[in-house]
Design an enzyme around this catalytic site. Sequence first.
Site, PDB file in Angstrom:
ATOM      1  N   HIS A 147       0.840  -1.212   0.000  1.00  0.00           N
ATOM      2  CA  HIS A 147       0.000   0.000   0.000  1.00  0.00           C
ATOM      3  C   HIS A 147       0.870   1.256   0.000  1.00  0.00           C
ATOM      4  O   HIS A 147       0.677   2.166  -0.815  1.00  0.00           O
ATOM      5  CB  HIS A 147      -0.919  -0.015   1.226  1.00  0.00           C
ATOM      6  N   GLU A 148       1.824   1.308   0.916  1.00  0.00           N
ATOM      7  CA  GLU A 148       2.653   2.513   1.043  1.00  0.00           C
ATOM      8  C   GLU A 148       3.543   2.699  -0.195  1.00  0.00           C
ATOM      9  O   GLU A 148       3.752   3.820  -0.659  1.00  0.00           O
ATOM     10  CB  GLU A 148       3.511   2.437   2.306  1.00  0.00           C
ATOM     11  N   HIS A 151      -5.190   7.370  -2.426  1.00  0.00           N
ATOM     12  CA  HIS A 151      -6.138   6.447  -1.817  1.00  0.00           C
ATOM     13  C   HIS A 151      -7.334   6.223  -2.741  1.00  0.00           C
ATOM     14  O   HIS A 151      -7.824   7.152  -3.384  1.00  0.00           O
ATOM     15  CB  HIS A 151      -6.613   6.987  -0.472  1.00  0.00           C
ATOM     16  N   CYS A 152      -7.777   4.981  -2.809  1.00  0.00           N
ATOM     17  CA  CYS A 152      -8.831   4.569  -3.735  1.00  0.00           C
ATOM     18  C   CYS A 152     -10.213   4.714  -3.100  1.00  0.00           C
ATOM     19  O   CYS A 152     -10.406   4.355  -1.931  1.00  0.00           O
ATOM     20  CB  CYS A 152      -8.601   3.121  -4.158  1.00  0.00           C
ATOM     21  N   CYS A 212     -10.012  -2.206  -2.144  1.00  0.00           N
ATOM     22  CA  CYS A 212      -8.764  -2.177  -2.909  1.00  0.00           C
ATOM     23  C   CYS A 212      -7.583  -2.044  -1.965  1.00  0.00           C
ATOM     24  O   CYS A 212      -7.707  -1.494  -0.860  1.00  0.00           O
ATOM     25  CB  CYS A 212      -8.827  -0.989  -3.880  1.00  0.00           C
ATOM     26  N   CYS A 259      -6.777   1.270 -10.012  1.00  0.00           N
ATOM     27  CA  CYS A 259      -5.422   1.385  -9.459  1.00  0.00           C
ATOM     28  C   CYS A 259      -4.450   0.447 -10.172  1.00  0.00           C
ATOM     29  O   CYS A 259      -3.287   0.795 -10.388  1.00  0.00           O
ATOM     30  CB  CYS A 259      -5.444   1.107  -7.957  1.00  0.00           C
TER      31      CYS A 259
END
Length: 320
Positions: free
Chosen positions: A217-218, A227-228, A233, A255
């Site tokens: 994520h990061e 951010h989605c 997600c 994404c």
Amino acid sequence: MALRDISKTSRHYRIIESIFVSMCNSKLFNDIAVQDENDWIVNHQSDEQTFNDWCKSYSVVKSTKSRICIQPIGDFSGPGQKLLSWLQSFCSAFYFGVQVAVLPPVSASKIGCKCRINPETRRCQLRATDIIDHLKQTRKPHALCTVAVTMIDLYPKESWNFVFGLASLTYGVGVFSFARYTDTFYRTPPAKESTENYMCSDITAKLLWRACKVMTHEIGHMFGIKHCVYHNCAMNGSNHLAESDRRAASLCPICLRKLQEALKFDLADRYGALVKFCEGSLTDSTTPLSEFADYGEWLKKALSFLESKQYKSQVGKRPR
């Protein structure tokens, strides 16, 4: 629309865009679940980043840089060494086609990082801004990004209680802690806990699952992906651990399209590599993978979907 309109003259482009549109309309991806008024999505439902938005802002698409660097902070001997190896394997599959390098661990004292004892948890904490400054100064010129990982809790400034992570997208560096993802964090700490004697404990399946999700994520943010707000997600925001645990490990089509444009990977090959990780063929026999079982089954469904769209014959081997 979140994905680009299928109108470009290149036949290959139209085909690959149609695949992503079909993925959006499939049953592979669920809506974001809202279970608490404190959930991140409650206050950020309008924070869209379409594929076109991303294309306008992302500057590393044409970069020749080809490596993601993971910088351990603190003692990662024993079980910690295996954790780093497993994280490297998962990251290599997730960011398919990019070399992932684990750098030698460094101590907090060696990089001049300030630390404190949190008055509530009585746990050691490192000042995240000091780690960010160190990464800016030592970042490798060939690296797409450098992320520091630590089993020690973090804080950004004196007035804050803690932070899960911190990043500088301008420099392509970030740091995040796995400390609060362990089952032992809120138990009574040692009488004289310090950054010098803190060692990584045994790695559970839950810790590895959480660590892989937060790391990817990061790093996703380092590729300019915000951010989605579209589906459940890997890039969903989270305000607390329960919301983070509900977050999917997979990227939604919007994404995924951004990352695929950046790295030019083959979708089926990438999903196949992730399946291999979940089944243990990319790691050793001691890897605790029970938390990855459902994700592995989902990946197989995604591969079946691509096969139904004849992805390989239409897209996989053709030049961009």
